[in-house]
Design a protein around this motif. Structure first.
Motif, PDB file in Angstrom:
ATOM      1  N   PHE A  22      -3.168  -5.065  -3.561  1.00 46.85           N
ATOM      2  CA  PHE A  22      -1.763  -5.041  -3.997  1.00 46.85           C
ATOM      3  C   PHE A  22      -1.367  -3.648  -4.504  1.00 46.85           C
ATOM      4  O   PHE A  22      -0.273  -3.165  -4.227  1.00 46.85           O
ATOM      5  CB  PHE A  22      -1.559  -6.099  -5.091  1.00 46.85           C
ATOM      6  CG  PHE A  22      -0.134  -6.276  -5.481  1.00 46.85           C
ATOM      7  CD1 PHE A  22       0.801  -6.721  -4.560  1.00 46.85           C
ATOM      8  CD2 PHE A  22       0.287  -5.986  -6.771  1.00 46.85           C
ATOM      9  CE1 PHE A  22       2.137  -6.871  -4.910  1.00 46.85           C
ATOM     10  CE2 PHE A  22       1.614  -6.132  -7.134  1.00 46.85           C
ATOM     11  CZ  PHE A  22       2.541  -6.573  -6.205  1.00 46.85           C
ATOM     12  N   MET A  23      -2.293  -2.986  -5.219  1.00 47.56           N
ATOM     13  CA  MET A  23      -1.984  -1.633  -5.721  1.00 47.56           C
ATOM     14  C   MET A  23      -1.768  -0.661  -4.563  1.00 47.56           C
ATOM     15  O   MET A  23      -0.816   0.122  -4.563  1.00 47.56           O
ATOM     16  CB  MET A  23      -3.121  -1.115  -6.602  1.00 47.56           C
ATOM     17  CG  MET A  23      -3.036  -1.571  -8.038  1.00 47.56           C
ATOM     18  SD  MET A  23      -4.491  -1.039  -8.960  1.00 47.56           S
ATOM     19  CE  MET A  23      -4.192   0.703  -9.140  1.00 47.56           C
ATOM     20  N   GLY A  24      -2.679  -0.699  -3.578  1.00 47.73           N
ATOM     21  CA  GLY A  24      -2.547   0.206  -2.422  1.00 47.73           C
ATOM     22  C   GLY A  24      -1.261  -0.077  -1.671  1.00 47.73           C
ATOM     23  O   GLY A  24      -0.505   0.827  -1.302  1.00 47.73           O
ATOM     24  N   TYR A  25      -1.001  -1.364  -1.459  1.00 54.34           N
ATOM     25  CA  TYR A  25       0.193  -1.808  -0.717  1.00 54.34           C
ATOM     26  C   TYR A  25       1.457  -1.386  -1.471  1.00 54.34           C
ATOM     27  O   TYR A  25       2.392  -0.823  -0.891  1.00 54.34           O
ATOM     28  CB  TYR A  25       0.095  -3.328  -0.613  1.00 54.34           C
ATOM     29  CG  TYR A  25       1.129  -4.023   0.230  1.00 54.34           C
ATOM     30  CD1 TYR A  25       0.969  -4.108   1.607  1.00 54.34           C
ATOM     31  CD2 TYR A  25       2.223  -4.655  -0.355  1.00 54.34           C
ATOM     32  CE1 TYR A  25       1.888  -4.796   2.392  1.00 54.34           C
ATOM     33  CE2 TYR A  25       3.142  -5.338   0.420  1.00 54.34           C
ATOM     34  CZ  TYR A  25       2.969  -5.408   1.795  1.00 54.34           C
ATOM     35  OH  TYR A  25       3.883  -6.087   2.555  1.00 54.34           O
ATOM     36  N   SER A  26       1.483  -1.611  -2.779  1.00 56.43           N
ATOM     37  CA  SER A  26       2.678  -1.299  -3.577  1.00 56.43           C
ATOM     38  C   SER A  26       2.915   0.211  -3.620  1.00 56.43           C
ATOM     39  O   SER A  26       4.056   0.668  -3.569  1.00 56.43           O
ATOM     40  CB  SER A  26       2.529  -1.782  -5.022  1.00 56.43           C
ATOM     41  OG  SER A  26       2.212  -3.122  -5.036  1.00 56.43           O
ATOM     42  N   LEU A  27       1.821   0.968  -3.704  1.00 56.45           N
ATOM     43  CA  LEU A  27       1.977   2.432  -3.754  1.00 56.45           C
ATOM     44  C   LEU A  27       2.608   2.926  -2.444  1.00 56.45           C
ATOM     45  O   LEU A  27       3.538   3.738  -2.459  1.00 56.45           O
ATOM     46  CB  LEU A  27       0.619   3.103  -3.973  1.00 56.45           C
ATOM     47  CG  LEU A  27       0.665   4.624  -4.036  1.00 56.45           C
ATOM     48  CD1 LEU A  27       1.474   5.096  -5.238  1.00 56.45           C
ATOM     49  CD2 LEU A  27      -0.732   5.212  -4.121  1.00 56.45           C
ATOM     50  N   LEU A  28       2.104   2.403  -1.322  1.00 58.82           N
ATOM     51  CA  LEU A  28       2.652   2.831  -0.030  1.00 58.82           C
ATOM     52  C   LEU A  28       4.125   2.445   0.082  1.00 58.82           C
ATOM     53  O   LEU A  28       4.950   3.210   0.572  1.00 58.82           O
ATOM     54  CB  LEU A  28       1.839   2.218   1.122  1.00 58.82           C
ATOM     55  CG  LEU A  28       0.406   2.742   1.245  1.00 58.82           C
ATOM     56  CD1 LEU A  28      -0.393   1.919   2.247  1.00 58.82           C
ATOM     57  CD2 LEU A  28       0.412   4.215   1.667  1.00 58.82           C
ATOM     58  N   ARG A  29       4.466   1.272  -0.405  1.00 61.27           N
ATOM     59  CA  ARG A  29       5.874   0.831  -0.360  1.00 61.27           C
ATOM     60  C   ARG A  29       6.736   1.714  -1.257  1.00 61.27           C
ATOM     61  O   ARG A  29       7.838   2.111  -0.894  1.00 61.27           O
ATOM     62  CB  ARG A  29       5.990  -0.633  -0.787  1.00 61.27           C
ATOM     63  CG  ARG A  29       5.540  -1.581   0.320  1.00 61.27           C
ATOM     64  CD  ARG A  29       5.757  -3.007  -0.088  1.00 61.27           C
ATOM     65  NE  ARG A  29       7.156  -3.341  -0.242  1.00 61.27           N
ATOM     66  CZ  ARG A  29       7.939  -3.767   0.732  1.00 61.27           C
ATOM     67  NH1 ARG A  29       7.444  -3.936   1.936  1.00 61.27           N
ATOM     68  NH2 ARG A  29       9.194  -4.046   0.511  1.00 61.27           N
TER      69      ARG A  29
END
Ligand code: HAM
Length: 436
Positions: free
Chosen positions: A149-156
């Motif tokens: 979720f952290m990686g995904y949220s950062l990319l978003r």
């Protein structure tokens, strides 16, 4: 065209020029803010480590260790390697500094260069940079989901919208041997249909055969036994938990039984995040990869410790940001004002003026090597500033500065102590608080 210098940067290693820096800074700032929010602390480790660390942690039968390491012997006889990845180094540091007695989970993040002697191509370099996180001492599904979720949220947050998470569970030491046996049997019966490299890989690391990019091997992999059918109850429960978290968080994912990752230390959850091409179907190269590695700390001589983490490729991320026309949040290249100074005293006073501007949050430029006013104003025009600040001998003695509107040429004299308020007002910025 300029003649190429006889000595250039090594193949596959790039300069990061000033024009690129806003991307790097904005990614670093967003990553730091994200990590601080979730309670991750920064760690830096040496760029070189003992070669044995990577051989043991990453695995002798991996592409990284077999073909891609920059290893050398020092004059003192040490066998060292430029780090090809960071997880091994962070695990070494966890053990070396006795972090098992810190409050668990220990949550760390890093950003820095890594080195792999690969065939350089678009998005694949010999020196590249990763932002990554590692979490120790939490074996829950929630920990894996938080990483993703952290990686995904950062990319978003950085502006990437069409993201796909590929996820798989590769089981653990209790259930994987049964799967490996089934896989070996399957490939033994189909060895004639495999590429030559996979026939070799099958002898040392059968799981790697599953993610071969050759089309005939991909066809075989599609029919191969799937790990998911061999997971024991504990691994099944763990994986189900991760998926439920992702469902709840609205993360778009694909379960991919051929995802095994190219490093030996993983168990249970493995994942990668991709940006989609504009056709909405094809995936670009992986921006991020990671997974759980519950056996590694113990294998490296530490206590039994569960762990999970990911690494994100910064160069690849910037390539995708550019392809999608995403501008970095912090442009940094255009100053708010330009300080023109005439004469030695003015030049000296301009340092104090700079400090005043910096503390007031106003980004200023100057060319201290030039004395000619016209030349300096030309540079100010090139930077596209709306206002220039001019200090000559008189202003330096009076403690004032001339505020010049660049388009109209209109000028007014302002006391230095008021310049931040006046400029903030003209630039439409929030006014700094009045000092007594
Ligand atoms: P990795 O998949 O080898 O994982 O690398 C992570 C990311 O680094 C890749 O998804 C890619 O974006 C980038 N990357 C890898 N190689 C290159 C290259 N030659 N050129 C440009 N970018 C590249 C690891 O390194 C693990 N240590 C991740 C991890 C952390 N697993 C658990 N914790």
């Amino acid at each position: 065209m300029a003649k190429k210098p006889s000595i250039q940067a090594p193949k596959g290693m790039n300069d990061i020029l000033p024009a690129e820096q806003p991307y790097w800074l904005s990614i670093f700032d967003a990553a730091r803010a994200m990590c601080s929010f979730y309670g991750f602390q920064k760690i830096d480790t040496p760029i070189v480590e003992h070669t044995a660390l990577f051989k043991r942690a990453v695995g002798e039968a991996t592409d990284i260790v077999e073909k891609e390491m920059y290893s050398f012997k020092t004059k003192g006889g040490d066998e060292l390697t430029l780090r090809p990845e960071m997880t091994a180094s962070v695990v070494r540091a966890y053990i070396e500094h006795g972090m098992q007695v810190w409050p668990q989970p220990v949550q760390l993040w890093y950003m820095g260069p890594q080195f792999r002697h690969e065939n350089p191509q678009h998005g694949r370099y010999r020196q590249f940079h990763q932002f990554g996180t590692e979490m120790f001492g939490d074996d829950s599904s929630a920990a894996d989901a938080l990483c993703i979720f952290m990686g995904y949220s950062l990319l978003r947050e950085l502006g990437l919208k069409n993201l796909v998470v590929k996820i798989n569970s590769i089981g653990d030491d209790a259930c994987r041997p049964n799967y490996i046996k089934a896989l070996k049997d399957y490939y033994k019966n189909n060895s004639k249909k495999m590429c030559a490299l996979c026939r070799e890989r099958a002898k040392t690391n059968i799981l790697r055969v599953l993610d071969c990019k050759e089309s005939k091997c991909q066809e075989l992999a599609a029919e191969a036994p799937q790990m998911i059918d061999y997971l024991d109850d504990a691994c099944k429960k763990h994986f189900k938990g991760v998926i439920e978290f992702l469902d709840e968080a609205g993360v778009m994912y694909i379960m991919d039984s051929s995802l095994v990752r190219g490093l030996d230390y993983y168990n249970r959850t493995v994942f990668e995040i991709y940006a989609q091409e504009s056709d909405g179907v094809t995936l670009k190269t992986a921006l991020l990869g990671g997974g759980r590695y519950d056996g590694l700390v113990q294998e490296m001589g530490g206590p039994k410790t569960s762990a999970v983490g990911f690494g994100m490729g910064i160069e690849r991320l910037i390539i995708v940001m550019k392809e999608l026309g995403i501008k970095p949040a912090q442009s940094g290249s255009r100053p708010d004002t330009f300080v023109v100074q005439l004469g030695e005293l003015a030049k000296k006073k301009s340092f104090l003026l700079f400090d005043e501007l910096r503390r007031g949050g106003i980004h200023a430029k100057a060319t201290l090597g030039r004395d000619n006013i016209k030349a300096q104003l030309r540079v100010a025009h090139k930077f596209g500033v709306t206002y220039a600040l001019i200090i000559g001998q008189k202003e330096a003695l009076d403690g004032t500065v001339i505020l010049r509107e660049m388009n109209s040429g209109a000028q007014e004299t302002v006391p230095v102590e008021k310049i931040v308020r006046v400029l903030s007002d003209r630039l439409g910025r929030p006014l700094p608080p009045l000092e007594d």
